[in-house]
Design a protein around this motif. Structure first.
Motif, PDB file in Angstrom:
ATOM      1  N   MET A  57       0.804  -1.223   0.000  1.00  0.00           N
ATOM      2  CA  MET A  57       0.000   0.000   0.000  1.00  0.00           C
ATOM      3  C   MET A  57       0.843   1.283   0.000  1.00  0.00           C
ATOM      4  SD  MET A  57      -1.601  -0.292   3.781  1.00  0.00           S
ATOM      5  CE  MET A  57      -2.563   1.189   3.634  1.00  0.00           C
ATOM      6  N   SER A  58       2.086   1.219   0.480  1.00  0.00           N
ATOM      7  CA  SER A  58       2.898   2.442   0.520  1.00  0.00           C
ATOM      8  C   SER A  58       3.518   2.789  -0.832  1.00  0.00           C
ATOM      9  CB  SER A  58       4.037   2.291   1.527  1.00  0.00           C
ATOM     10  OG  SER A  58       3.552   1.856   2.744  1.00  0.00           O
ATOM     11  N   LEU A  59       3.429   1.869  -1.781  1.00  0.00           N
ATOM     12  CA  LEU A  59       4.040   2.134  -3.092  1.00  0.00           C
ATOM     13  C   LEU A  59       3.050   2.874  -3.989  1.00  0.00           C
ATOM     14  CD1 LEU A  59       5.596  -1.403  -3.774  1.00  0.00           C
ATOM     15  CD2 LEU A  59       6.665   0.542  -2.641  1.00  0.00           C
ATOM     16  N   GLY A  60       3.554   3.731  -4.850  1.00  0.00           N
ATOM     17  CA  GLY A  60       2.705   4.413  -5.834  1.00  0.00           C
ATOM     18  C   GLY A  60       2.152   3.391  -6.831  1.00  0.00           C
ATOM     19  N   ASP A  61       1.119   3.813  -7.587  1.00  0.00           N
ATOM     20  CA  ASP A  61       0.454   2.889  -8.521  1.00  0.00           C
ATOM     21  C   ASP A  61       1.420   2.194  -9.469  1.00  0.00           C
ATOM     22  OD1 ASP A  61      -1.914   3.330  -7.417  1.00  0.00           O
ATOM     23  OD2 ASP A  61      -2.864   4.296  -9.160  1.00  0.00           O
ATOM     24  N   ASP A  62       2.321   2.981 -10.079  1.00  0.00           N
ATOM     25  CA  ASP A  62       3.246   2.403 -11.050  1.00  0.00           C
ATOM     26  C   ASP A  62       4.171   1.382 -10.396  1.00  0.00           C
ATOM     27  OD1 ASP A  62       2.503   3.333 -13.450  1.00  0.00           O
ATOM     28  OD2 ASP A  62       4.009   4.913 -13.605  1.00  0.00           O
ATOM     29  N   PHE A  63       4.605   1.695  -9.182  1.00  0.00           N
ATOM     30  CA  PHE A  63       5.516   0.776  -8.497  1.00  0.00           C
ATOM     31  C   PHE A  63       4.777  -0.478  -8.038  1.00  0.00           C
ATOM     32  CE2 PHE A  63       8.041   4.758  -7.445  1.00  0.00           C
ATOM     33  CZ  PHE A  63       8.853   4.583  -8.554  1.00  0.00           C
ATOM     34  N   GLN A  64       3.506  -0.311  -7.643  1.00  0.00           N
ATOM     35  CA  GLN A  64       2.713  -1.501  -7.284  1.00  0.00           C
ATOM     36  C   GLN A  64       2.656  -2.445  -8.481  1.00  0.00           C
ATOM     37  OE1 GLN A  64      -1.196  -0.416  -5.853  1.00  0.00           O
ATOM     38  NE2 GLN A  64      -0.418   0.156  -3.839  1.00  0.00           N
ATOM     39  N   LYS A  65       2.405  -1.847  -9.648  1.00  0.00           N
ATOM     40  CA  LYS A  65       2.324  -2.663 -10.862  1.00  0.00           C
ATOM     41  C   LYS A  65       3.653  -3.357 -11.133  1.00  0.00           C
ATOM     42  CE  LYS A  65      -0.779  -0.061 -13.651  1.00  0.00           C
ATOM     43  NZ  LYS A  65      -0.816   0.822 -14.778  1.00  0.00           N
ATOM     44  N   LEU A  66       4.727  -2.549 -11.145  1.00  0.00           N
ATOM     45  CA  LEU A  66       6.052  -3.115 -11.421  1.00  0.00           C
ATOM     46  C   LEU A  66       6.348  -4.262 -10.465  1.00  0.00           C
ATOM     47  CD1 LEU A  66       8.387  -0.041 -12.038  1.00  0.00           C
ATOM     48  CD2 LEU A  66       7.721  -1.782 -13.660  1.00  0.00           C
ATOM     49  N   PHE A  67       6.034  -4.035  -9.185  1.00  0.00           N
ATOM     50  CA  PHE A  67       6.343  -5.034  -8.170  1.00  0.00           C
ATOM     51  C   PHE A  67       5.544  -6.316  -8.415  1.00  0.00           C
ATOM     52  CE2 PHE A  67       5.720  -7.177  -4.154  1.00  0.00           C
ATOM     53  CZ  PHE A  67       7.027  -7.301  -3.725  1.00  0.00           C
ATOM     54  N   VAL A  68       4.231  -6.146  -8.616  1.00  0.00           N
ATOM     55  CA  VAL A  68       3.373  -7.331  -8.791  1.00  0.00           C
ATOM     56  C   VAL A  68       3.771  -8.104 -10.054  1.00  0.00           C
ATOM     57  CG1 VAL A  68       0.995  -8.049  -9.311  1.00  0.00           C
ATOM     58  CG2 VAL A  68       1.439  -6.462  -7.440  1.00  0.00           C
ATOM     59  N   TYR A  69       3.994  -7.395 -11.156  1.00  0.00           N
ATOM     60  CA  TYR A  69       4.377  -8.093 -12.391  1.00  0.00           C
ATOM     61  C   TYR A  69       5.695  -8.853 -12.200  1.00  0.00           C
ATOM     62  CZ  TYR A  69       0.857  -5.256 -14.787  1.00  0.00           C
ATOM     63  OH  TYR A  69      -0.305  -4.662 -15.164  1.00  0.00           O
ATOM     64  N   MET A  70       6.630  -8.172 -11.528  1.00  0.00           N
ATOM     65  CA  MET A  70       7.943  -8.781 -11.338  1.00  0.00           C
ATOM     66  C   MET A  70       7.826 -10.068 -10.519  1.00  0.00           C
ATOM     67  SD  MET A  70      11.219  -6.747  -9.930  1.00  0.00           S
ATOM     68  CE  MET A  70      10.914  -6.806  -8.208  1.00  0.00           C
ATOM     69  N   ARG A  71       7.026 -10.010  -9.433  1.00  0.00           N
ATOM     70  CA  ARG A  71       6.847 -11.193  -8.581  1.00  0.00           C
ATOM     71  C   ARG A  71       6.069 -12.284  -9.325  1.00  0.00           C
ATOM     72  NH1 ARG A  71       9.610 -13.261  -5.654  1.00  0.00           N
ATOM     73  NH2 ARG A  71      10.963 -12.271  -7.120  1.00  0.00           N
ATOM     74  N   LEU A  72       5.012 -11.888 -10.054  1.00  0.00           N
ATOM     75  CA  LEU A  72       4.213 -12.887 -10.767  1.00  0.00           C
ATOM     76  C   LEU A  72       5.057 -13.594 -11.822  1.00  0.00           C
ATOM     77  CD1 LEU A  72       0.654 -11.313 -11.287  1.00  0.00           C
ATOM     78  CD2 LEU A  72       1.480 -12.761  -9.467  1.00  0.00           C
ATOM     79  N   GLU A  73       5.906 -12.816 -12.515  1.00  0.00           N
ATOM     80  CA  GLU A  73       6.782 -13.433 -13.524  1.00  0.00           C
ATOM     81  C   GLU A  73       7.699 -14.447 -12.849  1.00  0.00           C
ATOM     82  OE1 GLU A  73       7.948 -11.895 -16.895  1.00  0.00           O
ATOM     83  OE2 GLU A  73       6.484 -10.285 -17.036  1.00  0.00           O
ATOM     84  N   ALA A  74       8.230 -14.062 -11.667  1.00  0.00           N
ATOM     85  CA  ALA A  74       9.157 -14.961 -10.965  1.00  0.00           C
ATOM     86  C   ALA A  74       8.428 -16.232 -10.513  1.00  0.00           C
ATOM     87  CB  ALA A  74       9.777 -14.242  -9.775  1.00  0.00           C
ATOM     88  N   ILE A  75       7.202 -16.073  -9.996  1.00  0.00           N
ATOM     89  CA  ILE A  75       6.438 -17.246  -9.541  1.00  0.00           C
ATOM     90  C   ILE A  75       6.115 -18.147 -10.739  1.00  0.00           C
ATOM     91  CG2 ILE A  75       4.193 -17.980  -8.603  1.00  0.00           C
ATOM     92  CD1 ILE A  75       4.317 -15.390  -6.845  1.00  0.00           C
ATOM     93  N   PHE A  76       5.688 -17.518 -11.837  1.00  0.00           N
ATOM     94  CA  PHE A  76       5.346 -18.313 -13.024  1.00  0.00           C
ATOM     95  C   PHE A  76       6.570 -19.082 -13.529  1.00  0.00           C
ATOM     96  CE2 PHE A  76       4.684 -18.804 -17.649  1.00  0.00           C
ATOM     97  CZ  PHE A  76       3.557 -19.604 -17.596  1.00  0.00           C
ATOM     98  N   ARG A  77       7.711 -18.402 -13.535  1.00  0.00           N
ATOM     99  CA  ARG A  77       8.952 -19.026 -14.013  1.00  0.00           C
ATOM    100  C   ARG A  77       9.321 -20.223 -13.135  1.00  0.00           C
ATOM    101  NH1 ARG A  77      11.845 -14.112 -14.941  1.00  0.00           N
ATOM    102  NH2 ARG A  77      12.718 -14.324 -12.875  1.00  0.00           N
ATOM    103  N   GLU A  78       9.233 -19.990 -11.823  1.00  0.00           N
ATOM    104  CA  GLU A  78       9.586 -21.075 -10.895  1.00  0.00           C
ATOM    105  C   GLU A  78       8.648 -22.267 -11.098  1.00  0.00           C
ATOM    106  OE1 GLU A  78      10.246 -19.961  -6.653  1.00  0.00           O
ATOM    107  OE2 GLU A  78       9.142 -21.808  -6.233  1.00  0.00           O
ATOM    108  N   ALA A  79       7.348 -21.972 -11.208  1.00  0.00           N
ATOM    109  CA  ALA A  79       6.358 -23.042 -11.376  1.00  0.00           C
ATOM    110  C   ALA A  79       6.621 -23.798 -12.679  1.00  0.00           C
ATOM    111  CB  ALA A  79       4.954 -22.443 -11.383  1.00  0.00           C
TER     112      ALA A  79
END
Ligand SMILES: Nc1ncnc2c1ncn2[C@@H]1O[C@H](COP(=O)(O)OP(=O)(O)OP(=O)(O)O)[C@@H](O)[C@H]1O
Ligand SMILES: [Mg+2]
Length: 466
Positions: free
Chosen positions: A310-332
């Protein structure tokens, strides 16, 4: 894991047929384990997510995990290890780490992923910026011994791989050496020519003055005074010229000595656009300022991880979520196919992260996540923000109550009957569609939530008795 969770009972069966038919989320029975919870504010999305999560966390073992992306600090269920992300806490992940997988990894893939990531924010990179960033990243990785053709180099230790800060410093250095360096030689050469010209004019003037004075004519003292004031005396100019010549000679020598690889001219042309380079420095500095793109992974002590963003701005929330989702998808994907659920990913306010493009990671997970054991659970205030493709690929859609002004749109997009929408009562009766394996196109059903079930059944019994 196989996950089962009771949402409630079928309202029609209870009311019309006097039967109690349980409506259960069953990851084995559905064509995929994805869920979309949609409803206006206050209709109970977070509440339902928490119930699902409480249930799921009972099944979590060393082989499976839950990642909750919490934008309102509402989903910190008891079993979760919670980490807050901000410039102050300093936890984060480095998006430049190379994926070492022979098929899906490598330098060029990492560069493409990073550029795609940056382009998911509000301001896209221009063509020149993208090309220059690509060159910069290739050269930066190469400087660290990581190259596309050396697969072993992709496994280099995390701390030796570059960060965004390294990329910024590298870009700045390139600006200094290719731009500023050659600029200053050129500037010196200009000053030298000015001095040479000045000295020549002063000498000519002096010669003319002497000739005139020998002939007994008057001398135009004004002109020589002006020239002298402008450029100093010939001696001064000559002394300046000597110093500048020496300095420039040294610079030339350094430049020539610096020619080691024979690629220096290419480098010069690659990085010769100072505006593009500086705009990249600015952009990367902004991204880095969020403080979440360092290799400083948070100290989660449970497989149920709640990422409070919640403390991150909208753009950073997006960057963060995409980055983590990509990492989770890759690992899976690297772990291979499975029929079990291994990863549960929870996205509140999912419409914030949603994009129509089919290469958006949320769409990719909706389409392909099931094969690799990923369950995607999304909550959003409106179901109409999501693409047809996403809705088709989500086996379980729960409508918790939407304002009547959105009903027409919901009927069109979700093929829900108006009656179901009318029967929906927030926190009591919801509409659920579940695509089960081997079943044909399912309809939405009105479902009495488990928390309201006994009250509802008592009301029906009273009605019958009356
Ligand atoms: N089935 C339920 N039984 C009892 N209370 C409920 C139920 N569903 C929701 N509530 C309560 O209603 C309130 C609003 O629910 P919740 O916060 O889950 O809504 P929301 O849809 O997530 O809203 P927002 O979109 O604003 O995040 C909360 O206090 C919650 O505890
Ligand atoms: Mg909520």
């Amino acid at each position: 894991m196989r996950l089962q969770h009771k949402f409630g009972i079928d309202q029609y069966a209870a009311k019309q047929q006097g039967k109690t038919t349980e409506v259960i989320y069953d990851s084995d029975a559905m064509i995929n384990p994805h869920v979309l919870l949609a409803g206006s504010t206050g209709t109970g999305k977070s509440h339902q997510l928490r119930e699902l999560l409480d249930r799921a966390s009972m099944y979590i073992d060393g082989d499976s995990s839950i990642d909750i992306f919490d934008v309102h600090a509402e989903l910190d269920i008891g079993q979760a290890s919670v980490v807050k992300y901000s410039a102050q806490t300093g936890y984060g992940y480095n998006p430049l780490i190379i994926n070492p997988d022979v098929h899906s990894g490598g330098v060029l893939n990492s560069i493409n992923n990073f550029i795609r990531l940056v382009n998911t924010t509000t301001v896209q990179l221009g063509t020149k910026q993208q090309a220059t960033l690509r060159y910069l990243m290739i050269d930066l990785y190469a400087e660290r011994g990581i190259t596309e053709d050396n697969v072993r180099s992709w496994r280099m230790a995390y701390e030796k791989q570059p960060s965004i800060q390294d990329l910024i410093d590298f870009t700045r250095t390139k600006v200094l050496t290719t731009q500023f360096g050659t600029d200053s030689i050129a500037t010196n050469v200009q000053s030298i020519t000015r001095l040479v010209k000045g000295i020549r004019r002063s000498k000519l003037h002096e010669a003319a003055r002497q000739k005139l004075s020998v002939q007994g004519h008057a001398v135009n003292e004004d002109l020589s005074a002006e020239e002298a004031a402008d450029q100093g005396s010939v001696e001064e100019m000559e002394s300046q010229l000597d110093k500048l010549n020496e300095k420039t000679e040294n610079m030339f020598q350094l430049f020539l000595k610096g020619l080691k690889t024979g690629d220096e001219l290419d480098v010069f042309f690659k990085y010769n656009n100072k505006e593009v380079m500086m705009s990249l420095v600015e952009r990367l500095t902004t991204i880095n300022s969020a403080g979440i793109f360092n290799h400083n992974p948070p100290p989660f002590d449970s497989n149920v991880r709640c990422h409070e963003i919640m403390s991150l701005g909208d753009d950073f929330q997006k960057l963060f979520v995409y980055m983590r989702l990509e990492a989770i998808f890759r690992e899976a994907r690297d772990r291979g196919h499975t029929s079990e659920i291994r990863y549960i990913v929870v996205l509140d306010e999912a419409h914030k992260f949603f994009k129509d493009e089919s290469d958006n990671i949320i769409n990719i997970i909706a389409k392909e996540g099931r094969k690799f054991g990923i369950a995607l659970w999304c909550a959003s205030q409106s179901p109409t923000h999501f693409s047809e493709e996403f809705l088709i690929n989500t086996a379980c859609i729960v409508l918790l109550g939407i304002h009547s002004s959105y009903w027409d749109m919901a009927v069109k997009r979700l093929r829900i009957k108006l009656d179901n929408l009318k029967w929906t009562k927030p926190k009591k009766v919801v509409s659920i569609k579940m695509q089960l394996k081997g079943a044909s196109d399912p309809q939405f059903r009105s479902v009495v939530l488990a928390s309201y079930e006994s009250e509802f059944l008592a009301e029906i019994a009273q009605g019958r008795a009356a």
